[in-house]
Motif scaffolding. Sequence first.
Motif, short mmCIF file in Angstrom:
data_model
loop_
_atom_site.label_atom_id
_atom_site.label_comp_id
_atom_site.label_asym_id
_atom_site.label_seq_id
_atom_site.Cartn_x
_atom_site.Cartn_y
_atom_site.Cartn_z
N UNK A 149 -3.67 -3.14 -14.42
CA UNK A 149 -4.13 -1.76 -14.52
C UNK A 149 -2.90 -0.86 -14.51
N UNK A 150 -2.84 0.06 -15.44
CA UNK A 150 -1.65 0.91 -15.57
C UNK A 150 -1.56 1.91 -14.42
N UNK A 151 -0.34 2.37 -14.11
CA UNK A 151 -0.19 3.42 -13.09
C UNK A 151 -0.97 4.68 -13.44
N UNK A 152 -1.12 4.96 -14.72
CA UNK A 152 -1.86 6.15 -15.14
C UNK A 152 -3.32 6.05 -14.72
N UNK A 153 -3.91 4.86 -14.86
CA UNK A 153 -5.31 4.67 -14.49
C UNK A 153 -5.47 4.70 -12.97
N UNK A 154 -4.56 4.06 -12.24
CA UNK A 154 -4.68 4.08 -10.78
C UNK A 154 -4.54 5.50 -10.24
N UNK A 155 -3.68 6.29 -10.88
CA UNK A 155 -3.52 7.69 -10.46
C UNK A 155 -4.78 8.49 -10.76
N UNK A 156 -5.38 8.23 -11.93
CA UNK A 156 -6.62 8.94 -12.28
C UNK A 156 -7.74 8.56 -11.31
N UNK A 157 -7.77 7.30 -10.90
CA UNK A 157 -8.79 6.86 -9.94
C UNK A 157 -8.64 7.60 -8.61
N UNK A 158 -7.40 7.77 -8.17
CA UNK A 158 -7.16 8.50 -6.92
C UNK A 158 -7.58 9.96 -7.04
N UNK A 159 -7.27 10.58 -8.18
CA UNK A 159 -7.64 11.98 -8.37
C UNK A 159 -9.16 12.14 -8.44
N UNK A 160 -9.84 11.19 -9.09
CA UNK A 160 -11.29 11.25 -9.17
C UNK A 160 -11.91 11.10 -7.78
#
Length: 568
Positions: free
Chosen positions: A226-237
């Motif tokens: 999983x890319x860092x971009x997706x993990x960051x989006x998950x945290x923001x969501x």
Amino acid sequence: MVDTRKVGVLGGGQLGRMLIEAANRLNIQVNVLDVDKSPAKQISSHDGHISGSFKDAAAVKKLAESSDVVTVEIEHVDVGMLEEVSSQVAVEPSWKTLKIIKDKYAQKGYLESHGVQVAESIDLEGKGVEGLKEVGSKFGYPYMLKSKTEAYDGRGNFVVKSEGDIEAAQKALGDRPLYAERWADFRMELAVMVVKTKDGVLTFPTVETIHEDSICKLTYAPPRNVSPEITARAQELAKKAIGAFEGKGVFGVEMFLLKDDTLLINEIAPRPHNSGHYTIEACPLSQYDAHLRAILDLPIPESGLRLREPAIMLNILGGQTTDSHVQIAKKALESPNASIHLYGKGDARPGRKMGHLTVTAPTLAAAEKEIQPLIDVVDQQKGKAVTPSPASSSPEPLVAVIIGSDSDLPVLKAGLDILTKLQVPFTTRITSAHRTPDWLREYSKAAGTANGLRVIIGAAGGAAHLPGMCASWTTLPVIGVPVKATHLDGVDSLYSMTQMPRGEPVATVGINNSTNAALLAVRILGATDLEVRERLRVWMEGNEKEVLRKDQKLLEEGYQTYLKSMGK
């Protein structure tokens, strides 16, 4: 004692038990409302506990009278009583939040009204079989049939795969308040533990969860592939979702990562959660530490929620025998990096949560290798056939060695020999900065998210843009090896690598000195991997002994004889 206030907890199961473990270290008294000898009460000896049901109004009132802050380890509680006592005692999170979240259909509607993406849902309460058929017409099959309340660990859920399943679904859940949810075609389930404080919303890292029979079996921190971009989006969501609710504490946010990389919230738990158990060993502060600190307004450094090293959590569920969990724990004692948590629940029953294991390691690949035998034991205790994992031809690489041309490979041989001797797994690839720029970019970006890679060594001659371009696309440390080319004796390559602009560092060794590049990579790995560091120490001691041996020989023979032995 850090804080003299007393914390009351509705529910004394394993979550309450682990909350008390965190509270005991701070000498904070936790009063538990549950039956006698519940898992939480087993490890806490004082006269402040309340014996009874956490759904009993009188017992809730009694707990509130003896506590300064009341929280929950399960959301299926008497919310009405919590509303009543909230005028006399702090209830965290707010009873309003608990009221919304305990009704999963209301939870979805509330999130949607606050702009949080969730799967489309339809209210089915009182609609019977015809309502289920209407959902099939609108959503298609499969779809999820869910109980609005009293549903957890798959209880209260039914996958309606076709119209032929409707009768069975009605029979299984027809006596509950129901709603239907459009099927989420996900490629992975992710989770984020969120900490809501008086000052704002913080998160632990994003993790991957694997469910079996609708119960969380494994948690991978960080998620695999999983890319860092997706993990960051998950945290923001997750932050956006929890920011919409009142009150303080830790919340578990489960979500789907769809095949198009869209994220949808699945469910929220207003308390510590199974997917956050890994934090006990893998983070400076556990989810239980964070929950206590949040509801008591104690400091929570954001850096305390970071992942110290990769971890995998494995749930220990009851198997075919009453002591299945004990057998699993005994096997885990043989694993050097496994932390064992048994919950004190007595005899095991199939599917009952009896404990969990967490394995931490410098890399996720190493953690996977160590936990696999334990997964096999868990599966065997459940009566599942275990298929031996195929023997890996080589361990996951820690170092990537990239070269612009195969003509550079002879220069790299000395360094590759060092990595081999020190048992550091590596991969070697050809990717030219000028002839295959797209491939270099793709590889460099992927290297930063790969499970095992920790260092990149880039060798190039001439203009020698390879390591510099790689460094601009990856967060991993990059070591440059200038290669002596036909012209300028490699000085051009040396200058090229050392003159990187600010913000794009490349650690550059001497011309053709792949030995130092390899040793620098090993030292970088050794900063966090004690085994690698120890192998390096032994190798360095061998070098010292060899120099001392030569010194003694020179002293005894004299320089002329010594030179002759060297063939000079």
